[in-house]
Motif scaffolding. Sequence first.
Motif, mmCIF file in Angstrom:
data_model
loop_
_atom_site.group_PDB
_atom_site.id
_atom_site.type_symbol
_atom_site.label_atom_id
_atom_site.label_comp_id
_atom_site.label_asym_id
_atom_site.label_seq_id
_atom_site.Cartn_x
_atom_site.Cartn_y
_atom_site.Cartn_z
ATOM 1 N N ALA A 68 0.871 -1.180 0.000
ATOM 2 C CA ALA A 68 0.000 0.000 0.000
ATOM 3 C C ALA A 68 0.906 1.228 0.000
ATOM 4 C CB ALA A 68 -0.896 -0.004 1.226
ATOM 5 N N VAL A 69 0.659 2.179 -0.907
ATOM 6 C CA VAL A 69 1.600 3.276 -1.124
ATOM 7 C C VAL A 69 0.895 4.629 -1.119
ATOM 8 C CG1 VAL A 69 3.338 4.227 -2.698
ATOM 9 C CG2 VAL A 69 2.985 1.749 -2.591
ATOM 10 N N LEU A 70 1.487 5.563 -0.382
ATOM 11 C CA LEU A 70 1.166 6.997 -0.473
ATOM 12 C C LEU A 70 2.452 7.676 -0.920
ATOM 13 C CD1 LEU A 70 -0.641 7.925 2.881
ATOM 14 C CD2 LEU A 70 -1.642 7.931 0.597
ATOM 15 N N THR A 71 2.338 8.694 -1.736
ATOM 16 C CA THR A 71 3.514 9.447 -2.145
ATOM 17 C C THR A 71 3.340 10.906 -1.734
ATOM 18 O OG1 THR A 71 3.787 7.983 -4.039
ATOM 19 C CG2 THR A 71 5.042 10.020 -4.063
ATOM 20 N N ALA A 72 4.282 11.392 -0.938
ATOM 21 C CA ALA A 72 4.308 12.793 -0.534
ATOM 22 C C ALA A 72 5.461 13.475 -1.277
ATOM 23 C CB ALA A 72 4.502 12.904 0.969
ATOM 24 N N SER A 73 5.533 14.782 -1.168
ATOM 25 C CA SER A 73 6.610 15.510 -1.830
ATOM 26 C C SER A 73 7.122 16.631 -0.938
ATOM 27 C CB SER A 73 6.133 16.087 -3.169
ATOM 28 O OG SER A 73 5.133 17.053 -2.943
#
Length: 179
Positions: free
Chosen positions: A169-174
């Motif tokens: 399960a993946v979330l991508t922040a920046s």
Amino acid sequence: MSANDPFARLPEAASFTVTSTNVTDGAAWSPEQLSGMSGVPGGKDVSPQLSWSGAPEGTKSYAVTVYDPDAPTGSGFWHWAVANIPATVTELPEGAGDDVGSGLPEGAFQLPNDARAARFIGAAPPAGHGPHRYFVVVHALAVESIGVAADATPAVLGFTMAGHILGRAVLTASAETPA
């Protein structure tokens, strides 16, 4: 930012859902998730709250990692790695990744990140380097204990997990620091 896909050479895995009250997929980190230890103004090095659901059947434990593939190191930068989260746990509170792992469930432990601290360290991309991506990943594993030492690196955790991953399960922040 590079096009580096940190999952490109890993075994395929089923997808499941991770959400956060602190992180919106594709959005910038909040100041709490920036690195005060690295001198980012307003940074607090607070690990994000995470909740997950829909993990594949047969999941016996979880690991959580936060990784920046865009760091100018040739190998990216590991910000957080947690191993041996019991399968009955589907949430970590905000701040679980403090110096003592106060919000981690019994049996789970933090590995030293690339700053060699066994805790969450927030984002601190070099000034003028452009935007960086931070992959917040919950790994569903087919083993109760991944069998790595508490002083192992996140890369060793990743290598050891590769043959046991059922889902991801993946979330991508920046984050970006202006020049």
